[in-house]
Design a protein around this motif. Structure first.
Motif, mmCIF file in Angstrom:
data_model
loop_
_atom_site.group_PDB
_atom_site.id
_atom_site.type_symbol
_atom_site.label_atom_id
_atom_site.label_comp_id
_atom_site.label_asym_id
_atom_site.label_seq_id
_atom_site.Cartn_x
_atom_site.Cartn_y
_atom_site.Cartn_z
ATOM 1 N N LEU A 92 44.326 35.764 48.350
ATOM 2 C CA LEU A 92 43.727 35.201 47.142
ATOM 3 C C LEU A 92 42.585 34.248 47.457
ATOM 4 C CD1 LEU A 92 46.804 34.482 44.849
ATOM 5 C CD2 LEU A 92 44.988 36.123 44.463
ATOM 6 N N VAL A 93 42.720 33.489 48.540
ATOM 7 C CA VAL A 93 41.692 32.495 48.834
ATOM 8 C C VAL A 93 40.532 33.112 49.606
ATOM 9 C CG1 VAL A 93 41.204 30.307 49.964
ATOM 10 C CG2 VAL A 93 43.378 30.638 48.802
ATOM 11 N N ARG A 94 40.844 34.008 50.545
ATOM 12 C CA ARG A 94 39.826 34.464 51.481
ATOM 13 C C ARG A 94 39.077 35.720 51.043
ATOM 14 N NH1 ARG A 94 40.136 32.128 56.547
ATOM 15 N NH2 ARG A 94 40.171 29.928 56.105
ATOM 16 N N TYR A 95 39.587 36.427 50.068
ATOM 17 C CA TYR A 95 38.945 37.701 49.720
ATOM 18 C C TYR A 95 38.625 37.754 48.244
ATOM 19 C CZ TYR A 95 40.604 39.173 54.287
ATOM 20 O OH TYR A 95 40.841 39.270 55.632
ATOM 21 N N ARG A 96 37.519 38.404 47.934
ATOM 22 C CA ARG A 96 37.195 38.692 46.534
ATOM 23 C C ARG A 96 37.534 40.149 46.285
ATOM 24 N NH1 ARG A 96 38.024 34.910 46.329
ATOM 25 N NH2 ARG A 96 36.983 33.082 47.106
ATOM 26 N N PHE A 97 38.315 40.415 45.282
ATOM 27 C CA PHE A 97 38.641 41.819 45.001
ATOM 28 C C PHE A 97 38.968 41.921 43.522
ATOM 29 C CE2 PHE A 97 42.169 39.414 46.663
ATOM 30 C CZ PHE A 97 43.106 39.552 45.666
ATOM 31 N N ARG A 98 39.058 43.173 43.086
ATOM 32 C CA ARG A 98 39.377 43.376 41.678
ATOM 33 C C ARG A 98 40.834 42.994 41.424
ATOM 34 N NH1 ARG A 98 38.013 49.115 39.870
ATOM 35 N NH2 ARG A 98 37.819 49.553 42.089
ATOM 36 N N ALA A 99 41.169 42.715 40.185
ATOM 37 C CA ALA A 99 42.532 42.398 39.765
ATOM 38 C C ALA A 99 42.984 41.028 40.270
ATOM 39 C CB ALA A 99 43.525 43.454 40.226
ATOM 40 N N ARG A 100 42.008 40.212 40.744
ATOM 41 C CA ARG A 100 42.388 38.903 41.239
ATOM 42 C C ARG A 100 42.992 38.051 40.122
ATOM 43 N NH1 ARG A 100 39.684 34.585 42.588
ATOM 44 N NH2 ARG A 100 40.410 33.510 44.452
ATOM 45 N N GLY A 101 42.373 38.110 38.957
ATOM 46 C CA GLY A 101 42.876 37.334 37.818
ATOM 47 C C GLY A 101 44.285 37.745 37.431
ATOM 48 N N ALA A 102 44.480 39.075 37.368
ATOM 49 C CA ALA A 102 45.802 39.587 36.989
ATOM 50 C C ALA A 102 46.847 39.125 37.988
ATOM 51 C CB ALA A 102 45.761 41.108 36.920
ATOM 52 N N ILE A 103 46.473 39.158 39.282
ATOM 53 C CA ILE A 103 47.440 38.766 40.297
ATOM 54 C C ILE A 103 47.731 37.274 40.223
ATOM 55 C CG2 ILE A 103 47.662 38.467 42.797
ATOM 56 C CD1 ILE A 103 46.614 41.354 42.998
ATOM 57 N N ASN A 104 46.684 36.488 39.944
ATOM 58 C CA ASN A 104 46.917 35.057 39.754
ATOM 59 C C ASN A 104 47.914 34.789 38.633
ATOM 60 O OD1 ASN A 104 45.745 33.216 41.543
ATOM 61 N ND2 ASN A 104 43.699 33.827 40.850
ATOM 62 N N SER A 105 47.794 35.526 37.534
ATOM 63 C CA SER A 105 48.749 35.267 36.445
ATOM 64 C C SER A 105 50.131 35.782 36.793
ATOM 65 C CB SER A 105 48.293 35.823 35.101
ATOM 66 O OG SER A 105 47.144 36.586 35.208
ATOM 67 N N LEU A 106 50.197 36.884 37.563
ATOM 68 C CA LEU A 106 51.515 37.380 37.966
ATOM 69 C C LEU A 106 52.222 36.349 38.853
ATOM 70 C CD1 LEU A 106 53.493 39.784 37.894
ATOM 71 C CD2 LEU A 106 52.442 40.583 39.995
ATOM 72 N N ILE A 107 51.438 35.621 39.654
ATOM 73 C CA ILE A 107 52.017 34.578 40.498
ATOM 74 C C ILE A 107 52.458 33.393 39.651
ATOM 75 C CG2 ILE A 107 51.551 32.963 42.398
ATOM 76 C CD1 ILE A 107 51.384 35.737 43.377
#
Lengths: 267, 310
Positions: A92-107
């Protein structure tokens, strides 16, 4: 009135210390009542001083069994949640990728949901799958709810890391594995340790989720819960006190080491 | 989110076509890192919620099996039967949250600004109770609040219990097994979750801002109202959430320190699931609780205007 003036000037300190007292008093009560010799099954009223429980902490059936089970579950849950959580935090911190927002909310969601809801829904899953409730279902549940907390703790640390240190290591011909083991991991270690400690404490202390998913397996918090109805043995206070003292000593030793290291680094 | 602080991605150099392949593989690295953990959350967190949603619209019995019949009446019935427990849960959790804020703020302030070299010791004392099982500590409140104990005696002598009994928080001569005992236990249990975020946000405040406020003839009270408190808002918001959400689903305090008149919705869910084995009602109840909490949280975050908090 000088006294009144002094009180007014130090109002914040007084209020803060009162809150601190509120937080510590139950621990002191637990400690004091570990030296009690109760009259009957319930250890709620002071009778007389005794060291019996301290001499024989495992003297109650199933108590130390449940304690060791809780320690085992906490150990494996910490290991699992820390490994998975650290990986997620780095991604999450080191890479930019798609679905980052979705994964943040899942966390984030597991932390923003009442525990009963998670506990109950996990139970419906296990029931539907026909899973045997016990050690493994508890372990699965613990890894699940500790994961978010580990990610948050590690993320905070990784975010403040300077990526140039790793670049420098690469410039000095360190391979990716070497860079990770010799540079990245040591810098991230305090965050990972904080996450692991948090996971251990959360897992060891969890009651609600365990209660739903343990079947007939009895962890230490479940033993305490059950004993509250049947009559609490003094040994529970002994273990509570021992845990409290151990935690304080570990943290204080850590503080002393950190302070000494800081002093050594300064000159 | 510190998206802006992130290092700029190194410019890609597609000069040699041979180099392209490993970089394509590298693009998959974050996905490989995420896969196990996210899979775990999807299977053991998200999927169960779907299962629970489907359970809540099933009818049937344990002997004959359950079947999805889209029976939404379960929700209506559950709400009609258990709304007192819902209201109580929100009321108790709300009161405990406010008390946590009122009690926790001075202590967080003390640690951040006044403790000096005692700071680490006080922090240790805030965190250390975590390590004694919270059930053991909650049971200790039974001793502290015991009928005829010192606390009850003092409150009786000061006629505090007369007032609280009149308000319906206690019964005359006793605190245990009343709403006050439950709220006291909830407040106690979730105080660290309030103090730590408050402390983190207070600690970040530049002390020179206080000096500047003083130089501009602000009284300490004004400084607090105009400078310190607004700057600690992120801590206030995350502390409130970390207290309110778990408190609203808690049933341990209500069971150990309360009576049948102080049961919270968590108890109902627990007994429907584990004792009555009425899964649809239990699932509907926990869905309603989740919905209420999520709505309240969303509304609260919008109102406090700090959406990028978490």
């Amino acid at each position: 009135m000088p006294v009144l003036r002094w009180i007014r000037r130090n109002l914040v300190v007084i209020a803060g210390l009162l809150t601190l007292a509120y937080m510590i008093v139950p621990n002191i009560v637990v400690m004091v009542f570990s030296f009690n010799k109760p009259n009957g099954r319930f250890n709620y009223a002071w009778q007389r001083f005794s060291l019996d429980a301290w001499k024989d902490p495992c003297g109650v059936a199933d108590l130390c069994g449940s304690l060791s089970l809780s320690l085992q579950i906490a150990f494996w849950a910490t290991l699992g949640a820390t490994a998975l959580g650290t990986m997620i935090a780095f991604a999450l911190v080191r890479y930019r990728f798609r679905a980052r927002g979705a994964i943040n909310s899942l966390i984030f969601l597991p932390m923003a949901m009442p525990e009963v809801v998670m506990a109950a829904s996990l139970l419906t899953l296990f029931l539907n799958m026909g899973a045997q409730l016990g050690f493994w279902t508890v372990l699965i549940a613990h890894i699940m709810f500790c994961l978010s907390f580990v990610v948050t703790a590690v993320k905070a640390r990784v975010m403040s890391m300077d990526p140039r240190l790793e670049e420098a290591a690469r410039d000095l011909y360190a391979g990716p594995v070497q860079t990770f083991v010799r540079v990245t991991l040591p810098i991230a270690a305090p965050g990972i340790a904080a996450g692991a400690l948090l996971a251990f404490a959360l897992s060891f202390d969890d009651f609600i989720i365990t209660n739903f998913n343990a079947g007939s397996t009895v962890t230490f918090p479940m033993f305490v819960w059950g004993s509250a109805q049947r009559g609490t043995p003094v040994q529970i206070n002994v273990i509570g006190t021992a845990m409290f003292i151990m935690a304080i000593s570990v943290v204080l030793v850590g503080q002393v080491i950190a302070a000494r290291r800081k002093n050594n680094a300064r000159p | 989110m510190s998206l802006t602080e992130a290092p700029p991605a190194p410019p890609a150099e597609p000069r040699e076509p041979v180099l392209r392949k490993p970089s394509a593989r590298k693009r998959l690295v974050p996905y490989w890192l995420l896969l196990p953990g996210i899979l775990w959350l999807v299977v053991f967190f998200a999927l169960p919620l779907v299962y629970q949603a489907s359970t809540s619209v099933q009818t049937g019995s344990l002997e004959q099996g359950f079947e999805v019949t889209w029976h939404f009446q379960t929700y209506v019935d559950a709400l009609r039967e258990y709304y007192p427990q819902f209201i109580r849960s929100l009321l108790y959790a709300g009161t405990a949250t406010i008390l946590c804020l009122l009690l926790g703020y001075p202590l967080a302030y003390l640690i951040a600004f006044k403790a000096g070299r005692w700071r680490n010791l006080v922090l240790v004392l805030v965190i250390a109770p975590f390590f004694t099982s919270f059930l053991i500590r909650t049971l200790a409140w039974k001793t502290i609040l015991a009928d005829g104990g010192a606390v009850v005696d003092v409150l009786n002598t000061l006629h505090v219990l007369d007032v609280t009994s009149w308000l319906g928080w206690t019964e005359s001569n006793r605190v245990l097994a009343t709403p006050m005992a439950v709220v006291c236990g909830l407040t106690y249990n979730f105080l660290p979750f309030m103090i730590l975020p408050l402390y983190t946000s207070l600690e970040r405040i530049d002390g020179r801002l206080h000096e500047a406020a003083g130089d501009l003839y602000a009284t300490p009270a004004t400084t607090f109202r105009k400078v310190t408190f607004p700057l600690s808002m992120p801590g206030v918001v995350s502390g409130t959430l970390l207290t309110f959400i778990p408190a609203s689903g808690d049933y341990v305090n209500a069971e150990l320190l309360g009576s049948t008149d102080t049961k919270m919705v968590g108890s109902v869910i627990q007994s429907q699931f584990l004792r009555v084995l009425d899964y649809p009602t239990a699932a509907a109840l926990s869905f309603i609780l989740m919905a209420i909490v999520l709505l309240a949280v969303t509304f609260y975050i919008r109102r406090s205007g700090t959406e990028d908090l978490v």
